[in-house]
Structure formats: C-alpha cells, structure tokens
Design an enzyme around this catalytic site. Structure first.
Site, PDB file in Angstrom:
ATOM      1  N   GLY A  12     -89.919  49.516  63.299  1.00 36.30           N
ATOM      2  CA  GLY A  12     -90.004  47.951  64.131  1.00 36.30           C
ATOM      3  C   GLY A  12     -88.647  47.581  64.351  1.00 36.30           C
ATOM      4  N   SER A  13     -87.737  48.609  64.557  1.00 34.46           N
ATOM      5  CA  SER A  13     -86.279  48.077  64.725  1.00 34.46           C
ATOM      6  C   SER A  13     -86.265  47.237  66.218  1.00 34.46           C
ATOM      7  CB  SER A  13     -85.322  48.938  64.845  1.00 34.46           C
ATOM      8  OG  SER A  13     -85.459  49.851  65.497  1.00 34.46           O
ATOM      9  N   ASN A  14     -87.001  48.004  67.121  1.00 36.75           N
ATOM     10  CA  ASN A  14     -86.957  47.542  68.449  1.00 36.75           C
ATOM     11  C   ASN A  14     -87.808  46.000  68.743  1.00 36.75           C
ATOM     12  OD1 ASN A  14     -85.866  49.104  70.944  1.00 36.75           O
ATOM     13  ND2 ASN A  14     -86.941  50.570  69.385  1.00 36.75           N
ATOM     14  N   MET A  87     -97.158  54.795  68.248  1.00 35.70           N
ATOM     15  CA  MET A  87     -97.288  56.341  68.157  1.00 35.70           C
ATOM     16  C   MET A  87     -98.792  56.555  68.335  1.00 35.70           C
ATOM     17  SD  MET A  87     -94.117  57.101  68.049  1.00 35.70           S
ATOM     18  CE  MET A  87     -94.084  58.699  67.436  1.00 35.70           C
ATOM     19  N   ARG A  88     -99.408  56.400  69.352  1.00 32.79           N
ATOM     20  CA  ARG A  88    -100.868  56.529  69.681  1.00 32.79           C
ATOM     21  C   ARG A  88    -100.972  57.191  71.199  1.00 32.79           C
ATOM     22  NH1 ARG A  88    -104.243  57.866  66.393  1.00 32.79           N
ATOM     23  NH2 ARG A  88    -105.959  57.073  67.950  1.00 32.79           N
ATOM     24  N   ASN A 103     -93.488  50.799  78.019  1.00 32.56           N
ATOM     25  CA  ASN A 103     -93.136  51.420  76.927  1.00 32.56           C
ATOM     26  C   ASN A 103     -91.521  51.856  77.134  1.00 32.56           C
ATOM     27  OD1 ASN A 103     -93.311  53.148  74.489  1.00 32.56           O
ATOM     28  ND2 ASN A 103     -93.435  54.891  75.853  1.00 32.56           N
ATOM     29  N   HIS A 105     -89.103  55.032  75.933  1.00 35.02           N
ATOM     30  CA  HIS A 105     -88.999  56.437  75.554  1.00 35.02           C
ATOM     31  C   HIS A 105     -87.479  57.059  75.255  1.00 35.02           C
ATOM     32  CE1 HIS A 105     -90.642  60.291  74.797  1.00 35.02           C
ATOM     33  NE2 HIS A 105     -89.820  60.761  75.583  1.00 35.02           N
TER      34      HIS A 105
HETATM   35  C1  GRF Z   1     -87.767  54.258  69.267  1.00 34.91           C
HETATM   36  O1  GRF Z   1     -86.752  55.332  69.455  1.00 34.91           O
HETATM   37  C2  GRF Z   1     -88.585  54.406  70.651  1.00 34.91           C
HETATM   38  O2  GRF Z   1     -87.845  54.798  71.865  1.00 34.91           O
HETATM   39  C3  GRF Z   1     -89.620  55.447  70.324  1.00 34.91           C
HETATM   40  O3  GRF Z   1     -89.831  55.281  68.848  1.00 34.91           O
HETATM   41  C4  GRF Z   1     -88.707  54.585  68.361  1.00 34.91           C
HETATM   42  C5  GRF Z   1     -89.372  53.567  67.725  1.00 34.91           C
HETATM   43  O4  GRF Z   1     -88.019  52.820  66.590  1.00 34.91           O
HETATM   44  N1  GRF Z   1     -90.853  55.265  71.164  1.00 34.91           N
HETATM   45  P1  GRF Z   1     -88.548  51.546  65.925  1.00 34.91           P
HETATM   46  O5  GRF Z   1     -89.823  51.538  65.222  1.00 34.91           O
HETATM   47  O6  GRF Z   1     -88.600  50.237  67.170  1.00 34.91           O
HETATM   48  O7  GRF Z   1     -87.528  51.324  65.042  1.00 34.91           O
END
Ligand code: GRF
Length: 194
Positions: A12-14, A87-88, A103, A105
């Site tokens: 969940g860092s994003n 992740m689905r 999304n 990636h």
């Molecule tokens: C990120 O690298 C994103 O690009 C990928 O999964 C990772 C998620 O990281 N789809 P976080 O959960 O946001 O830390």
C-alpha cells in the site's frame, strides 16, 4: 471535490503516496482490498480512509468476486478507480462494468507484463527501465498507455533498482491522476507545504 477509489492487495505504499500528494484536492472515498492481511490496511486506517475488505477466497469464482467488487466500487460513484498493487486478474464482469479504471505497472509496457515485472526487467539487458500507467481493459497490463517514466540503468543491485522504480511510481501516479481529473497538482503540493 473529485472522488477516487483505490484498489490494493499488499504493502500500500502507492496508496499512501497518492492520498498524501493529492490531499485536499481529491477525496479518497474508499480503499478496497482483496487481502485481509494487507499492510496497506494499516496505512489507510492511519490516513482515515474508509476500508472495504473483500476476501477473494470467500468466493466460488473469479466472476462472483468481481460482481461484489463492482457493486462496492459503484456505491462510491468514483470519478476514477485507481489500482495500486491490486493483484487480481479481472474478469469481463469487472471490465464491462468499470470503464474508468487505471493501473500502474512497474515496467515499460508492453515489455514485462504480469507478475515479477521488476525482476524480469532487472534481468533483461535493457539499458532503460521504468513504469507505466495505463487504462484497465480485459487484457492483463494491456490497456492503452496513459504515461510512462524511465531512468537510465547503472550498476544497481536489485534492491536499488526496485527503489528507483518505486520512486518513479510515487512521482508519476499522482500526477497522472491529477491530470485525468483536471486538478492542479502544483497547487495540491503547495497546499500541503503551507
Ligand atoms: C507497485 O510496484 C506497482 O507497480 C505494482 O505493485 C506494486 C505495489 O506496491 N503493481 P505498493 O503496494 O503500492 O507498495
């Protein structure tokens, strides 16, 4: 204020980065996860973001999970659905009903689609590496590209490489969201600094 819903499965860092950078400019109406153990749940709680946990293991099929996911998203009527480490693999139930999902990636698509993109990109002999934000459609990591960011590779370890990828994500994703929602991110970050 424009509304987004964020979908995540793990760290969940994003999610946290988006919520902080767009604070006061965009409402994060909900954070939805399929994983009751996701660390991002703690982050969302700290940020005061409403959380919905829909455990995919409780559903008999991908489609039945997606039906509940779609209903839950629609309850919030978001301007944009933001996937951040969700992740689905999505079924047509999702992609036919949710047309405004994006999304991120961690590779320069169309290269290195699917899982382990950072590792695949690191192992390649490409001299640049980067990240891609794209619209979600029914092809895994195959929707129209909205924007990308990249760096020139040096002699990084895998950990250093991954850290550079994440830095690009933290910079690019809020900007793309702000652009799509027609919001000035400069004003958003200034208001945070005051
Ligand atoms: C990120 O690298 C994103 O690009 C990928 O999964 C990772 C998620 O990281 N789809 P976080 O959960 O946001 O830390």
């Amino acid at each position: 204020m424009k509304k987004i819903v964020i979908l995540f499965s793990g760290n969940g860092s994003n999610l946290e980065n988006i919520a902080k950078k767009l604070h006061g400019k965009v409402e994060v109406a909900a954070a939805i996860t399929n994983n009751p153990q996701a660390y991002g749940i703690q982050r969302a709680k700290r940020l005061g973001i409403p959380i919905e946990i829909i455990d995919h293991r409780e559903f008999p099929s991908r489609e039945s999970f997606d039906e509940v996911l779609v209903q839950t998203i629609k309850q919030y009527n978001p301007d944009l659905v933001v996937m951040a480490g969700f992740m689905r693999i999505l079924s047509p139930i999702f992609t036919k009903n949710i047309k405004n999902a994006i999304n991120i990636h961690p590779s320069l698509l169309p290269l290195f689609k699917g899982a382990k993109a950072i590792e695949k990109s690191y192992a390649s002999d490409m001299k640049v590496a980067g990240v891609t934000v794209h619209w979600v459609n029914d092809e895994l990591d195959g929707g129209k590209i909205i924007d990308q960011a990249c760096f020139h590779r040096e002699d990084e370890s895998l950990e250093e490489f991954a850290a550079k990828i994440h830095e690009l994500e933290y910079n690019l994703y809020p900007r793309v969201i702000a652009n799509l929602l027609d919001i000035s991110l400069q004003k958003a970050s200034l208001s945070q600094e005051v």
